[in-house]
Scaffold this active site. Sequence first.
Site, PDB file in Angstrom:
ATOM      1  CG  ASP A 295     -22.946 -77.161  -4.597  1.00 57.04           C
ATOM      2  OD1 ASP A 295     -23.026 -76.336  -3.671  1.00 57.04           O
ATOM      3  OD2 ASP A 295     -22.164 -78.115  -4.577  1.00 57.04           O
ATOM      4  CB  CYS A 296     -23.576 -72.224  -3.236  1.00 51.67           C
ATOM      5  SG  CYS A 296     -24.766 -72.761  -1.997  1.00 51.67           S
TER       6      CYS A 296
END
Length: 763
Positions: A295-296
């Site tokens: 995930d970012c």
Amino acid sequence: ARGRSLFRTPPMPRLALFASLSLVPIVFGDSDVWSNPCDLARWKGAKFCDVKLDLDTRSADLVAKISDDDKAGLLTNSAFAAPSVNLSSYQWWSEALHGVGQSPGVSFKDQCPFATIYPQVQTTSQSWNKTLFAALGTAIATEGRAMANLGHAGLTFWAPNINVYRDPRWGRGQETPGEDPHMNGVYAEEFVKHFQFGPEDPTRLRASSCCKHFEAYSFENAHGITRHNQNAILDVKDTMDTYRPAFEQCVVKGQASGIMCSYNSVNGVPSCASEDLLNGLLRTDWKFDGYITSDCGAVEDVYDQHNYTHTIAETFNATFSAGMDSDCGDFASPDAVKKAVAKGVFKMETIDKALRNLVRVQMRLGMFDPEDEQPFKKLGLESINTKEHQELSIDAARQGVVLLKNDNSSLPFAKKQGLKIAVIGPNANATEVLQGNYIGVPPFIVSPLMGLSKYGTVTYKPGCKDGPRCENRIGFLNALVAVENADIAVLVMGLNQSIETEANDRTSIALPEGQVDLILKAGDVAAQSGTKLVLVLVAGGSCDLSFAKENPNIKSILWVGYNGQSGGDALAQAIFGEFSPSGKLTQTIYFANYTKQVSILDMRMRPDKDFPGRGYRYFKGPVVYPFAYGLSYTSFAYKFTTHPPELLSRADIAKGLKQGHGLRSTSPTIFTFKVKITNTGGRDGSEVIVGMLSPPNAGHSGAPIKTLVDFDKIFLRAGESGEVELRVTAHQFALSNQDGEYMPELGGWTLQVGDLKAISWVL
């Protein structure tokens, strides 16, 4: 100094990014337009360009040819060009949760100004329609592939979100199919399978689907903890029967080519650095064939939020060695990667393994193959926002409508000339709100006001001057006057993305106080004036509606969720009887005091001495509306046409568990049974048939009260009968022990379908 990510100064939620996107769409630059290196004379005869060779050989050949300097730039979502092999830059991050969405890999401009937007996933799940889940996967991927062919999107889409909607306060629960792991798994299988695969080309992917967020992500922020540093403490049983099943089904049955590892840690180990989860469970046990992205900002979280590693180089080694292949963000920047390699901590062998996984997916997408051999490359403008897709969007919105209350068959309202309709409430003229989050750019959005205006003369009074928070009540009087003077009053209330969204959990599941006040006052006015009134909820997460359920002046309630570009039309059609609502809840609607009993940080599902349990499977307390609840304008009768067996052999179930290799998703069918459904009412309508199974010790010693085993949906005209067949697997007659092993449970298992019950004894 530590390297800082674009997404983390301080930790920048994607909410902020998407807020800016709604105003200024990201431009998909010319540098990101893919150019097939195999079209160059230089690579004629190269193994990686030979479509007759297997993917392992092709991907290994390509990675071996990339220079070490270029490899360092390929480990983030914004992959740089690799001149050594003539690779174009590539953006791995494109969104497609409920339609192609705004994201770094997608641009809505020029010949691609919009794409079809469907209802938010929570609303779609309320249809309980496997065929619809599949159709949406096909339609969204078709538009995504068409946009990619035109240079306006990538081919790797980060959808669906199949985390269990564990706590009603979670801001992202709206993105998921709901609280039940089996429902989430079915949605994942149907959506992903049809998103990726099509009969036009059985050898390639139409587009790549990425199931997220692995594992046990269901929280944004509370009590000084955020998703970036949460350590999710999981019990083995909860892991096996709640947090893991949907992802297993996504990988094993849906054959997803992408997985996103989550921000949180699980029992002390960050998900993106967990060898057991990524290389172990995903790749070894489930035979996952694809790439794993973080995930970012999650890679940097491993380092400076979880403090799991001490240096940047150690962080790269921990995450990529565990099985992750790409960092969403720029923490693994080319310079940082080169420095880590130079220190000898981050090995080129590890990088090569990640790159082989990445380019293998690109090869499955046909990115290195001759264009004239690829049917999916022929998709273009004619495949975007088609009439069929527009109809699918409104059909999904219709099927997601849940009728919660209908005293004295108050709904549907009769259509007649000259109707005066008061449209009241903070969401009465909502447009963008109907998309939920992870929005795209739809060709149009029909608000409730617009939809209702087709049935009479409307008077619009929002009442709440500040939207769903409804703290400014200066407009109440005008709204109540409109109710008094109308034939029909439609109160469109609920939530929006300022209250529930990514990076923002709610602290209460009570409907905002101002809205409650307006609803009750409107009910009183309607009762005195004879105005017919319906309450409509536009929201993702559940709200305590007990005040309206118990109030005789509020005779009907519709839950429509965030219902997409044609949501206003679907709502109006439901109110005026163009179809009979058939949706059923995929989340429990609790009383507001439930959140006082449980911490959102508590990951437990099963009740304990200090904990009441979660969801319909484990919570024994009273609820406003239960999971799988939903009324209809017509009525249905059920009858077994083939009965479940009365006796089952423990040995047969154990054999079935062994045949399924311990996996839920491949567990063989123990028996099927058929149910005859008759529409006994005066209207045509669809019925959702839900099969629930209760173990012998239901609700005791950690056993669930009941569990969803299968479901189907059937449309029947008034007076018509039809038959559905449901199945029960070996796994569903077994319970997990503390070692994570499923064991057959002896005793009487109760199967319930509608008002039918049957007991099967496992001996």
